[in-house]
Design a protein around this motif. Structure first.
Motif, PDB file in Angstrom:
ATOM      1  N   GLY A 200      44.792  45.783  35.833  1.00  0.00           N
ATOM      2  CA  GLY A 200      46.163  45.354  35.564  1.00  0.00           C
ATOM      3  C   GLY A 200      46.841  46.264  34.556  1.00  0.00           C
ATOM      4  N   GLU A 201      46.077  46.726  33.569  1.00  0.00           N
ATOM      5  CA  GLU A 201      46.639  47.592  32.522  1.00  0.00           C
ATOM      6  C   GLU A 201      47.159  48.893  33.117  1.00  0.00           C
ATOM      7  OE1 GLU A 201      46.304  46.917  28.807  1.00  0.00           O
ATOM      8  OE2 GLU A 201      47.920  48.373  28.945  1.00  0.00           O
TER       9      GLU A 201
ATOM     10  N   LYS B 197      49.561  43.274  37.781  1.00  0.00           N
ATOM     11  CA  LYS B 197      49.332  43.012  36.351  1.00  0.00           C
ATOM     12  C   LYS B 197      49.084  41.517  36.102  1.00  0.00           C
ATOM     13  CE  LYS B 197      51.769  46.746  33.849  1.00  0.00           C
ATOM     14  NZ  LYS B 197      50.639  47.175  33.013  1.00  0.00           N
TER      15      LYS B 197
END
Lengths: 242, 242
Positions: A125-126, A134
């Motif tokens: 997600g980062e 995300k």
């Protein structure tokens, strides 16, 4: 690696905060090393682990600072750091909680697996630029996150009824530090979604937020762990404390 | 970051002074490390903290020197350094003052809060180019500055009546070092206002002034603290001193 998006005073603030964290981690490293022999043998590993944690974090912030000052940024350093240090932070807490070593081992295994899962789930997600991705990985990472905090809080509650008032106070302080610092991470993570990838303010707050959380969760938390280890030493082996 | 404004021999003098400070800090770091075990356990943390302080300062002067030699200057390094080291310098004094640990804790909290306020209030004036702003933050930062020195002087006076003549003399020396070194900072701060931002002389005196003050306030002060800790050790635990 990404280009640094900040400019002017925002860039400089993050630059100075990264350098401050490098200095803090290496200062704490020296301090913990020199305090290992000040606690009873059974708590010594907690202080050793604190030293390892701030040493590893100092290395990563050194890399982060160097990348930042040459105009690049790699969020991967943070995830590599957390993958190594978060399981260690949990283990040092278990050592000073005063759980018998037979009970400690299965608990440590469960917490370490959850910590690794939490960080591994946060990473996709980062690095994604898609808000849906995300959110999905944020929710997935929150499952082990909540599991870890709930488990630790449960163990702490048992410990505070078992231990002396002073030790219980120290343990509660360590737990509060963990909670406050750890809440910064999932909130900082959401900043690019909430304010947009290109918001200078959001990126500044996020980087400063992660940095302050790392200071609370590593050196300051390590000091609380050391204080508990010293209190236990004074109670159990007063001769060491003259 | 700002471009270095000095040229010729002024530039070279500051360059050489910065390098001298790096060497002094790391030299003192080794010396304090090797002296930790020479004092009684209850004073050991004072020497450990001295080592941490000069280590952290050595890191910052290394960064300052590197920036200066590549033609840039970032005053932020000094403030990051002071934010970490000034509270530690006050705590190590409290350790060798011989105050009971119950009384020491609230005193330490008050002094650390005042130190952080002092440095945080100095920073906006330091980075501003407006003289009025500089004066306002100078006056504001002087409030915790005076509070800290008055509090420490009060504790010192109590200690000198309580302790042996030799210990009292060592404590007075540490206090004088603190006072002399600390007076350099608010005076150096005012140089750009008094002589103008572009005065080469003023900038040279300011950078050399800050550097010498850091040498007095950290390694030399640390030696005075170590001397007091050794005297106390000799008085209280003579067997350690053979």
């Amino acid at each position: 690696m990404n280009k640094v998006s900040l400019t002017g005073n925002d860039y400089l603030l993050v630059y100075n905060v990264f350098s401050l964290v490098v200095a803090s981690m290496f200062g704490a490293f020296v301090y913990f090393l020199l305090n290992v022999s000040e606690v009873a043998k059974k708590y010594r590993n907690a202080v050793v682990i604190s030293a390892v944690v701030v040493g590893v974090a100092g290395y990563h912030y050194f890399r982060i600072f160097s990348a930042w000052s040459s105009g690049e940024f790699n969020e991967g350093y943070r995830y590599a750091d957390w993958l190594l240090t978060v399981p260690l932070l949990l283990i040092e807490l278990l050592i000073v909680l005063g759980i018998s070593s037979e009970k400690r081992r299965p608990l440590a295994v469960r917490l370490v697996v959850a910590a690794v899962a939490m960080i591994a789930l946060g990473y996709p997600g980062e690095v994604s630029t898609d808000d849906t991705t995300k959110w999905i990985f944020w929710v997935l990472a929150m499952i082990p996150f909540v599991y870890i905090l709930a488990t630790v809080a449960g163990e702490l509650k048992k410990a505070t009824t078992r231990e002396s008032a002073a030790v219980a106070k120290g343990l509660r302080l360590a737990m509060i530090l963990l909670l406050v610092a750890w809440l910064v991470y999932p909130i900082s993570y959401l900043f690019p979604i909430l304010f947009g990838e290109s918001s200078q303010m959001a990126e500044t707050v996020r980087q400063v937020g992660y940095s302050l959380a790392d200071l609370l969760a590593k050196p300051v938390y390590g000091l609380a762990i050391l204080a508990v280890a010293k209190l236990r030493t004074a109670e159990e082996a007063p001769s060491l404390n003259s």
